[in-house]
Design an enzyme around this catalytic site. Structure first.
Site, PDB file in Angstrom:
ATOM      1  N   GLY A   1       0.805  -1.221   0.000  1.00 13.49           N
ATOM      2  CA  GLY A   1       0.000   0.000   0.000  1.00 13.49           C
ATOM      3  C   GLY A   1       0.832   1.262   0.000  1.00 13.49           C
ATOM      4  O   GLY A   1       0.288   2.363   0.092  1.00 13.49           O
TER       5      GLY A   1
ATOM      6  N   THR B   1       3.196  -0.036  -7.014  1.00  9.12           N
ATOM      7  CA  THR B   1       2.610  -0.304  -8.334  1.00  9.12           C
ATOM      8  C   THR B   1       2.307   1.002  -9.057  1.00  9.12           C
ATOM      9  O   THR B   1       2.582   1.142 -10.250  1.00  9.12           O
ATOM     10  CB  THR B   1       1.324  -1.144  -8.161  1.00  9.12           C
ATOM     11  OG1 THR B   1       1.665  -2.290  -7.395  1.00  9.12           O
ATOM     12  CG2 THR B   1       0.753  -1.564  -9.479  1.00  9.12           C
TER      13      THR B   1
ATOM     14  N   ASN C   1      -4.288  -2.584   1.437  1.00  9.65           N
ATOM     15  CA  ASN C   1      -4.297  -1.917   0.131  1.00  9.65           C
ATOM     16  C   ASN C   1      -5.480  -2.455  -0.671  1.00  9.65           C
ATOM     17  O   ASN C   1      -5.648  -3.664  -0.790  1.00  9.65           O
ATOM     18  CB  ASN C   1      -2.965  -2.231  -0.579  1.00  9.65           C
ATOM     19  CG  ASN C   1      -2.856  -1.536  -1.926  1.00  9.65           C
ATOM     20  OD1 ASN C   1      -3.770  -0.827  -2.339  1.00  9.65           O
ATOM     21  ND2 ASN C   1      -1.738  -1.750  -2.589  1.00  9.65           N
TER      22      ASN C   1
ATOM     23  N   SER D   1      -3.937  -4.418  -3.885  1.00 10.29           N
ATOM     24  CA  SER D   1      -2.636  -4.970  -3.489  1.00 10.29           C
ATOM     25  C   SER D   1      -2.160  -5.996  -4.503  1.00 10.29           C
ATOM     26  O   SER D   1      -2.913  -6.879  -4.922  1.00 10.29           O
ATOM     27  CB  SER D   1      -2.790  -5.613  -2.114  1.00 10.29           C
ATOM     28  OG  SER D   1      -1.559  -6.114  -1.707  1.00 10.29           O
ATOM     29  N   SER D   2      -0.890  -5.839  -4.916  1.00  6.49           N
ATOM     30  CA  SER D   2      -0.325  -6.815  -5.856  1.00  6.49           C
ATOM     31  C   SER D   2      -0.076  -8.095  -5.078  1.00  6.49           C
ATOM     32  O   SER D   2       0.648  -8.088  -4.081  1.00  6.49           O
ATOM     33  CB  SER D   2       0.988  -6.308  -6.436  1.00  6.49           C
ATOM     34  OG  SER D   2       0.861  -4.968  -6.801  1.00  6.49           O
TER      35      SER D   2
ATOM     36  N   GLY E   1       5.157  -5.834  -1.162  1.00  5.05           N
ATOM     37  CA  GLY E   1       5.921  -5.196  -0.091  1.00  5.05           C
ATOM     38  C   GLY E   1       6.047  -6.071   1.144  1.00  5.05           C
ATOM     39  O   GLY E   1       5.394  -7.109   1.267  1.00  5.05           O
TER      40      GLY E   1
END
Ligand SMILES: Nc1ncnc2c1ncn2[C@@H]1O[C@H](COP(=O)(O)OP(=O)(O)OP(=O)(O)O)[C@@H](O)[C@H]1O
Ligand SMILES: [Mg+2]
Length: 1106
Positions: free
Chosen positions: A108, A112, A157, A160-161, A387
């Site tokens: 977050g 990205t 997030n 979020s990835s 992260g």
């Protein structure tokens, strides 16, 4: 617009943390906060960019900003991610250095987003063109596709990835993008089947159900209602600010741009639908005779629909959920699965299906975006990895993620410090090593091949016998207990330490970013990542192109009994490759910081930021940077910036830039320990010094501004004045010219008027004079003429008088003399004077007469005119002269005749002699020429015979009337006369009627009248006389008789033919003599001649009287 030339201009806080003074954690955080509050989210530590997540959109990513940062030096403008992107791109293009952009930070923090800004900046500044733009578009559009399938809402997030992403953008030598390659790292697949509270499954599930059309959903056998699917958590199904339906359209569009075929998209959606269906399959236990429970599918509807979607035979899949085939030593054994195992199998299948689909997607995108050329490429890598994560409940995934972050931190520390140190060495600056925390030890704890945690896990997974998560923890407790960064209940206990925060089934690692407690539950399973072979084989059998590709191990022909590599092993290997890759490139760092845990704008939680600053090692970073020198700058830009502070360097420094900087610093009395001269840069130890310089510069700038203003104003006024002056000169010149022109024109026109007047006056005067002179001359000549005239007349009069007097005298004298003479000679004069005077007079008259004849009358013989006789006594002479003249002119006329004409005239003359005054017909013949031939015998074919009969030349050929003595009427006959004979022939046929030789002719009789009758009398006794004389009539009597007469006259051997002209003559017709008598009278039938027989002896011819 305000133009900046340095990040030091209008700085909020400090743009570069290296300049912070004094350096402490508080001042550091304070500076970040101050900048954050002013929307300055980017701050530098040297060349590292710190990015604070603003949680709101800022107007700093516009096209204008892109242009602003394009081709500008890193420190020229306020800190920005564009500056870093520009630096990296330019260094790639110009120095041919491969670049990598490492974006780190916790979940977050904005990694990205930052990666997307970097990519869009590079896309905006690199080359353009149809092909290049397509490549750019494909590279950029790969993001929404991967985010839909790989991102999810987490508590930290909303986007979020859940996978690591490293993307290589490839460029050609010009810096135009050629293509790219994406590597993905370990998708958090456990999310597919289970999501922590407050979190969602991957976006694509929600997007599909919200955004797909009813038709598509029907085809996929799906329902729009999220609650119908077990795999979709409901508490966060909708996310604020996320429009799933719109995102679905974006994703579909992006897929199309990237190059997905329509059937490929359909297959992908079918797989996504199948995963949802799979989650709905539920099992119930069914007791078997051997006492074990066997699982059975509860409601087969979802199973059926899923099998229909993927083209799998339902029974095969159903069996795979109830049984498991185990192969060992070439033996196959089938064991039943209980309900828990069936659920495990179902979830494993769902996770595998989804994660394999994700990997396939990445490969498919790579296929589309891969560079078409094989030539050497320059590469810019962008790493956006998940992260650092610390959850309440941390499992295998967090362990892996944090391991990866640990490795990245190591790279960061290594490279920043090494780079820093290398620069000092390169610049020849004295350098003492700085101590910093090196997390290599933590990395070693995890990845060491011998006794690292991952190695232990693999060892445990591969070990025969019962393997559980607990046995794994035991192993760790024995192997890693001594490691200073490893903690567990047991290892603590062994050190006689009690830590109640450490549960039994957990271990704790002290990461660079903090301590993380990992629950070992699921570690072994997740590391094994096992999918029962029956399931993979069932998938392989599917009548679905994509599923078949995703499960190649299901192919019975390629049965592999070897265990597949564990998840941990694979991840370690791929992280190893990634690290190697990153180390080979020039690194650029973006360190993202999350300002608060609420995902809210304007909130800056000091403790949270402080924590991140600590574990990211940012303070160390600043310290290392400042340990040597806080600020460095190449000599040229340094001199350029501060040259106004010293008189020697301002405004221009001639010589090397370093010399200029030396002079400058000496002049400013900067203490020697505050700076050092490098080879190409000046190093400033304390930010204080820099600020001193900056302050001085600011003051100087103000002075300079005033000076510039003053000079500018002066220049402006001067220019204005000069312009005015110049204008005035021009205006004056023009005016003078104009005035002079006017004056000149006036003078000129006056002169002209004057001149014309003078000339006029002069001319008039001259004219007057001339006129006067002329009049005088004329008067003189007139007077003289009159005078001469008078004189002459007087003289004439006098002469006349004199002459008259003289004449009178002479006359008187003559008269007197004559009188005297006459008196004296009177007696002699009378005797012969009369005769002499007479002769003289006659002689004078004759003389005058002859001289008067000089003008002769006409030469025409027929002209009868002749001058009148002057005196009677000249009558005879006058007539004689007329005759002589007439004869003379007749001779003259004759002398012009040709022989032929002469003969004609001779004949005419003969006719005249014969008939003139003898026959009344004659006068009318005079004007007619004697043609001779009137018949044109030779031309007329009728007379051919006659022609041949006549041998001699025909003298006369005419049609005559032969008078019949019986009735006096005439019959037409052709009359031919030659020199020897005369011939009568029929007019129509040309037949010869009579031919009389001329010697037989004795005479010819004609009347005196105006008729054409003539009688040809033959000699008595001649042969021709037998038939008697001929009485003929012809209008051309005169010609015929004349020619006849002339023939007789010319031939010597013949007698002349006599011509009798009388109104009564005898004609011998055979035996009888008939008298032909001519009388004047008016015939009854008109004006013609009529012949009538009166009796046997008399033929009377009446001729009209003239
Ligand atoms: N520069 C920015 N401007 C505006 N909003 C931003 C910016 N950076 C991040 N955000 C906001 O923060 C959110 C989270 O950012 P992002 O997804 O980039 O985090 P992340 O570091 O990739 O996290 P994870 O590790 O979970 O993937 C974004 O969805 C966006 O709303
Ligand atoms: Mg992300």
């Amino acid at each position: 617009m305000e133009v900046k030339t340095s990040l030091l201009d209008n700085m909020i806080g400090v743009g570069d943390m290296v300049l912070i003074e004094p350096l402490s954690e508080d001042t550091f955080i304070e500076n970040l906060k101050k900048r954050f509050d002013h929307n300055e989210i980017y701050t530098y530590i040297g060349s590292v960019v710190i990015s604070m997540n603003p949680y709101k959109s800022l107007p700093i990513y516009t096209a204008e900003k892109v242009e602003e940062y394009r081709n500008r030096n890193f420190y020229e403008l306020s800190p920005h991610v564009y500056a870093l992107a520009d630096e990296a791109y330019r260094s790639l293009r110009e120095q041919d250095k491969d670049q990598c952009i490492l974006i780190t930070g916790e979940s977050g923090a904005g990694k990205t987003e930052a990666s997307k800004f970097v990519m869009s900046y590079v896309a905006a500044v690199c080359g353009k063109g149809q092909e290049v733009n397509k490549v750019k578009e494909q590279l950029l559009q790969s993001n929404p596709v991967l985010e839909a399938f790989g991102n999810a809402k987490t508590v930290r997030n909303d986007n979020s990835s859940r996978f690591g992403k490293y993307m290589d953008i490839e460029f050609d030598f010009k810096g135009d993008p050629l293509g790219g390659a994406i590597s993905n790292y370990l998708l958090e697949k456990s999310r597919v089947v289970k999501q922590p509270r407050g979190e969602r499954n991957f976006h694509i599930f929600y997007q599909l159900l919200s955004g797909a059309s009813d038709d598509t959903l029907k085809k996929l056998k799906l329902d729009r209602d999220f609650s119908k699917y077990n795999y979709l958590s409901l508490d966060s199904a909708t996310v604020n600010g996320l429009d799933d339906a719109a995102s679905f359209r974006t994703v579909r569009n992006a897929m199309q741009i990237v190059g997905f075929m329509e059937d490929e998209v359909q297959s992908i959606l079918e797989l996504v639908a199948a995963v949802l269906k799979l989650g709905n399959i539920e099992f119930k236990p069914e007791s078997r005779c051997n006492g074990y429970d066997e699982s059975r599918v509860k409601d087969k509807n979802d199973l059926k629909e899923m099998c229909e979607l993927l083209g799998i035979e339902q029974s095969v899949l159903e069996r795979a959920f109830s049984f498991r085939t185990v192969e060992a030593k070439m033996e196959k054994m089938s064991t039943t699965l209980n309900v828990a195992q069936a659920y495990y199998a179902r979830d494993a299948l769902a996770k595998n299906l989804y994660s394999r689909l994700f990997s396939w997607l990445v490969n498919r995108i790579n296929e589309s975006i891969k560079a078409q050329t094989k030539s050497r490429k320059k590469v810019m890598g962008v790493l956006d990895i998940y992260g650092f994560e610390i959850f309440e409940d941390n499992s295998f995934e967090q362990f892996i993620i944090n391991y990866c972050n640990e490795k990245l931190q190591q790279i960061f520390i290594e490279l920043t410090l090494r780079e820093e140190q290398e620069e000092y060495v390169r610049e020849g600056i004295e350098w003492t090593n700085i101590e910093y925390f090196n997390n290599a030890i933590i990395c070693d704890l995890i990845e060491n091949n011998k006794n690292g945690i991952l190695a232990m896990l693999d060892e445990e997974c591969l070990r025969p016998g019962t393997v559980t998560d607990e046995t794994f923890l035991d192993k760790l407790n024995t192997v890693c207990a001594e490691h200073q960064h490893f903690e567990s209940r047991q290892s603590k206990n062994s050190k006689f330490l009690t830590d109640h925060s450490l549960p039994h089934n957990c271990f704790r690692i002290q990461h660079y970013a903090g301590k993380v407690l990992y629950r070992v539950e699921g570690f072994v399973d997740k590391n094994n990542d096992l999918l029962y072979r029956d399931l993979s084989q069932a998938m392989y059998k599917a009548n679905h192109s994509l599923i078949k590709i995703l499960f190649p191990e299901g192919n019975p022909a390629k049965v592999n009994l070897k265990r597949p590599p564990t998840a941990g092993f694979q991840f370690k290997a791929s992280v190893g490759t990634l690290m190697k890759n990153l180390l080979s490139k020039n690194p650029n760092y973006i360190r993202c910081i999350k300002p608060n845990d609420k995902k809210a704008a304007h909130i800056f939680t000091d403790s949270l930021v402080c924590h991140q600053v600590r574990y990211l090692g940012l303070m160390e970073n600043v310290r290392v940077r400042r340990a040597g020198y806080a600020f460095r700058q190449a000599y040229e830009p340094c001199l350029e910036r501060y040259k106004m502070l010293c008189k020697q360097t301002w405004p221009h420094w001639k010589g090397p830039a370093r010399g200029g900087v030396e002079v400058l610093l000496t002049d400013l009395q900067v203490p020697a320990e505050e700076f050092a001269y490098g080879r190409s840069k000046i190093f400033i130890r304390n930010p204080r010094t820099l600020f001193f310089l900056e302050e001085k510069r600011r003051q100087c700038l103000e002075d300079l501004a005033t000076l510039i203003q003053k000079i500018y104003r002066g220049w402006k006024s001067r220019t204005h004045f000069l312009l005015l002056k110049k204008s005035q000169v021009v205006v004056a010149a023009w005016y003078r010219r104009f005035a002079q022109q006017k004056k000149y024109q006036n003078i000129r026109s006056s002169a002209l008027v004057f001149q014309s007047f003078i000339r006029g006056w002069k001319a008039r005067k001259l004219l007057r004079e001339l006129k006067h002179k002329k009049r005088c001359e004329k008067a003189v000549s007139t007077i003289s003429a009159y005078w001469h005239g008078t004189q002459a007349r007087r003289e004439l009069k006098r002469l006349k008088e004199e002459a008259r007097r003289k004449h009178a005298v002479a006359v008187i004298w003559a008269y007197w003399l004559g009188l005297k003479v006459r008196r004296e000679y009177r007696k002699f004069f009378r005797a012969n004077a009369g005769k002499k005077i007479y002769d003289f007079t006659i002689q004078r008259i004759m003389q005058k007469y002859f001289l008067g004849l000089k003008k002769m009358p006409s030469m025409s013989p027929v002209d009868k005119s002749w001058p009148a006789r002057p005196y009677g006594f000249l009558d005879g002479t006058h007539q004689e002269l007329r005759r002589i003249f007439h004869l003379w002119r007749c001779k003259k006329y004759r002398s012009q005749f040709t022989e032929e004409k002469k003969a004609t005239y001779e004949e005419k003359l003969a006719a005249s002699e014969l008939f003139k005054d003898k026959k009344a017909l004659y006068p009318s013949s005079v004007g007619q020429p004697f043609k001779g031939d009137y018949v044109e015998m030779t031309k007329n074919p009728k007379y051919q015979k006659l022609n041949s009969f006549v041998e001699d030349k025909v003298l006369v050929a005419d049609v005559v009337s032969k008078i019949n003595r019986a009735n006096g009427k005439g019959a037409p006959r052709i009359f031919l006369l030659t020199k020897k004979s005369l011939v009568l022939a029929d007019q129509k046929t040309g037949q010869v009627k009579a031919s009389v030789p001329l010697p037989d002719l004795s005479s010819v009789s004609v009347s005196t009248q105006n008729d054409g009758f003539f009688a040809l009398k033959l000699k008595e006794g001649s042969t021709s006389a037998a038939k008697g004389d001929f009485l003929l009539s012809s209008d051309r009597l005169i010609e015929i008789i004349t020619k006849l007469h002339c023939i007789g006259a010319t031939s010597a051997d013949r007698n002349k033919i006599n011509i009798d002209i009388s109104d009564e003559f005898l004609v011998q017709f055979k035996q009888d003599k008939v008298c032909v008598k001519f009388i004047q009278g008016t015939p009854k039938n008109g004006n013609g001649v009529a012949c009538k027989r009166k009796n046997n002896r008399l033929l009377e011819v009446s001729v009209p009287s003239p």
